[in-house]
Design an enzyme around this catalytic site. Structure first.
Site, PDB file in Angstrom:
ATOM      1  CG  ASP A 281      -4.268   3.644  -5.761  1.00  0.00           C
ATOM      2  OD1 ASP A 281      -4.095   3.521  -6.144  1.00  0.00           O
ATOM      3  OD2 ASP A 281      -4.656   3.210  -4.885  1.00  0.00           O
TER       4      ASP A 281
ATOM      5  CB  SER B 222      -7.100   9.098  -2.869  1.00  0.00           C
ATOM      6  OG  SER B 222      -8.526   8.128  -3.544  1.00  0.00           O
TER       7      SER B 222
ATOM      8  CG  HIS C 223      -7.862   2.816  -2.817  1.00  0.00           C
ATOM      9  ND1 HIS C 223      -7.088   4.078  -3.959  1.00  0.00           N
ATOM     10  CD2 HIS C 223      -8.796   4.003  -2.466  1.00  0.00           C
ATOM     11  CE1 HIS C 223      -7.520   5.395  -3.195  1.00  0.00           C
ATOM     12  NE2 HIS C 223      -8.358   5.465  -3.082  1.00  0.00           N
TER      13      HIS C 223
END
EC number: 3.1.1.47
Length: 510
Positions: free
Chosen positions: A312, A261, A389
């Site tokens: 992600d 992320s 996630h």
């Protein structure tokens, strides 16, 4: 009998690693004054006197040392910070507020300060990977994926970023290590604005500066330069010496770079800032966040062949007007004569695949230049179905009942294994020596746990060769890349619980 009692133990636990090696781990915190920054730019504004990271590594097979507490010390401060970070409406907040005592006893199944195993590679050095955490993460929050990779023969370095992205972090004072400076979580909105871009730019400056210093620390450790490790549990140990002459970090392109992320965005910004370092030809509108000195080991390390894995990818931090020029440059692997996308892997959760805005930005960042030869391979892009996630962090593995009930994740441990398998195969294809993936992990019927060698089927784009593992080919993504909408993604303004998954206020609570 032991197995029966373990089933009664309410403390969440990790499954065992599946590679052939036992895994050791040590915590490192080194005074900045003992390191040399590869950057010409000044240190970021916060007064950070140390850099900290956890190392996961293959250790001696007869190691019997205890594990490492998943919640770092001081535990009460960390648990309270996580509860505040999550907010009252989040599914995980219930766990952190109601049963904090159970969290204190969660143990990472590594051998604390164990002796490193002599490298079994042809080079007699272990391959090295950096792993950068996202918002809400820490050096311990991705222990299962880092430990799983280490069990296959990789030394994984997980920085503790002190940029306000962790729920809380602490900086020890050189000369007085019991004196702690607290770094609280920095709440920044997730909707694009000038203020948001400036805040994320500042966090990235800190992260890139830390990565450069940690790279210098590894070079010094490998060449047996004496460094002080002032981490809490290292006062009577000299663990750094054992890594000397065992790390494959000197050959250009040998280090692998991975992040989740915000950590994935960090790795893109880091590698591109070095590969496209500022010179007289860069436009004046470009305001770099990190400027490495020329001819340093770090500038030589980042090449078009450097393996890069993005879990992600959160693309918003890369949209800053200050770094528009850098964003417009192709990923280093697409440099003429480079390997193309064969060394670039992006693994999405299904939730991020359905987040149309972020997916469009991700595709733009990872795509080969339009003028590229048609033979240039694009990046490997996949997602496991029914994944969230949090599936790529420890939270998805430790709390499977939450991920299943609240986020609709199916087989959370299998999702994690698919991520590990893909990363290992990317490294094999890049010429990195790692251990075989077992037949059990490859789900090969009738072969038990015996070795099967490489795992090439996982990165194939020919149909959906692996159950619930979706290859995203350019044809599949044409509508999305052209601005088509995909329904059902996470709220674009609510990535607040990054590492822990989508907010639960719209999905009920436990």
């Amino acid at each position: 009998m032991t197995s029966w009692f373990s089933k009664l133990n309410p403390t969440p636990s990790f499954p065992p690693y599946t590679g052939p090696y036992k895994v050791g781990s040590t915590h490192v915190e080194i005074p900045v004054a003992e390191l040399e920054s590869p950057a010409t730019s000044p240190a970021p504004k916060p007064d950070l006197s140390t850099v900290a990271f956890r190392v996961f590594y293959p250790c001696q097979q007869d190691s019997q040392q205890r594990g490492v507490r998943w919640i770092p010390s001081p535990q009460r401060e960390y648990v309270g910070a996580y509860a505040r970070f999550l907010g009252a409406n989040n599914a995980f907040a219930h766990i952190f507020s109601v049963v904090p005592q159970l969290l204190y006893y969660i143990s990472i199944p590594v051998h604390h300060n164990a002796e490193i195993l002599e490298p079994t590679t042809n080079s007699k050095r272990w391959p090295v990977m950096f792993f950068s955490h996202g918002l809400g993460g820490s050096r311990n929050a991705y222990s299962h994926i880092c430990g799983s990779l280490a069990s296959h023969g990789i030394v994984v370095v997980a920085p503790d970023h002190r940029d306000g992205s962790a729920p809380i972090s602490f900086v020890r004072t050189p000369g007085a290590p019991q004196k702690l400076k607290k770094v609280d979580y920095l709440r920044v909105p997730h909707q694009a604005s000038t203020e948001v871009y400036e805040a994320r730019d500042e966090q990235l400056r800190i992260r890139l500066w830390e990565l450069g210093l940690i790279h210098d620390a590894l070079l010094k450790i490998d060449t047996r330069v004496a460094l002080s490790n002032i981490a809490e549990d290292q006062a009577h140990h000299n663990m750094l010496v054992q890594f000397s002459n065992k790390l494959d970090i000197h050959t250009p392109g040998s280090i692998a770079w991975t992040g989740h992320s915000f950590g994935a965005a960090t790795m893109i910004q880091f590698t591109k800032s070095i590969f496209y370092r500022q010179d007289s030809t860069t436009p004046s509108t470009y305001r770099p966040l990190y400027v490495p000195s020329p001819n340093t080991p770090l500038t030589q390390q980042i090449t078009s062949t450097s393996p890069l894995t993005l879990l992600d990818l959160w693309a918003l931090p890369l949209q800053s007007p200050s770094t528009t020029w850098l964003k417009s440059q192709p990923m280093p692997c697409y440099t003429p004569g480079g390997p193309g996308g064969s060394t670039l892997l992006s693994i999405l959760s299904e939730a991020f695949y359905k987040w149309s805005t972020n997916l469009q930005q991700t595709l733009s960042i990872l795509s080969a230049p339009q003028k590229s030869d048609s033979s240039v391979l694009g990046a490997h892009i996949f997602y496991p179905t029914s994944s969230a996630h949090l599936s790529q962090s420890d939270f998805g593995t430790l709390f499977p009942w939450v991920t299943t009930k609240v986020f609709g994740v199916k087989e959370p441990q299998r999702v994690m294994k698919l991520n590990v398998r893909a990363i290992l195969q990317l490294l094999r294809d890049a010429g990195v020596e790692v251990a075989d993936t077992s037949a059990a992990d490859m789900e090969v019927d009738g072969l038990g746990g015996e070795k099967t060698g490489v795992d090439k089927i996982l990165l194939t784009t020919e149909g959906h060769a692996i159950r619930d593992w979706i290859s995203l080919r350019s044809d599949d993504l044409k509508d999305v890349a052209n601005g088509g909408k995909v329904e059902g993604g996470p709220l674009e303004a609510a990535v607040e619980t990054e590492v822990l998954g989508e907010v639960a206020r719209d999905k009920g609570s436990l």
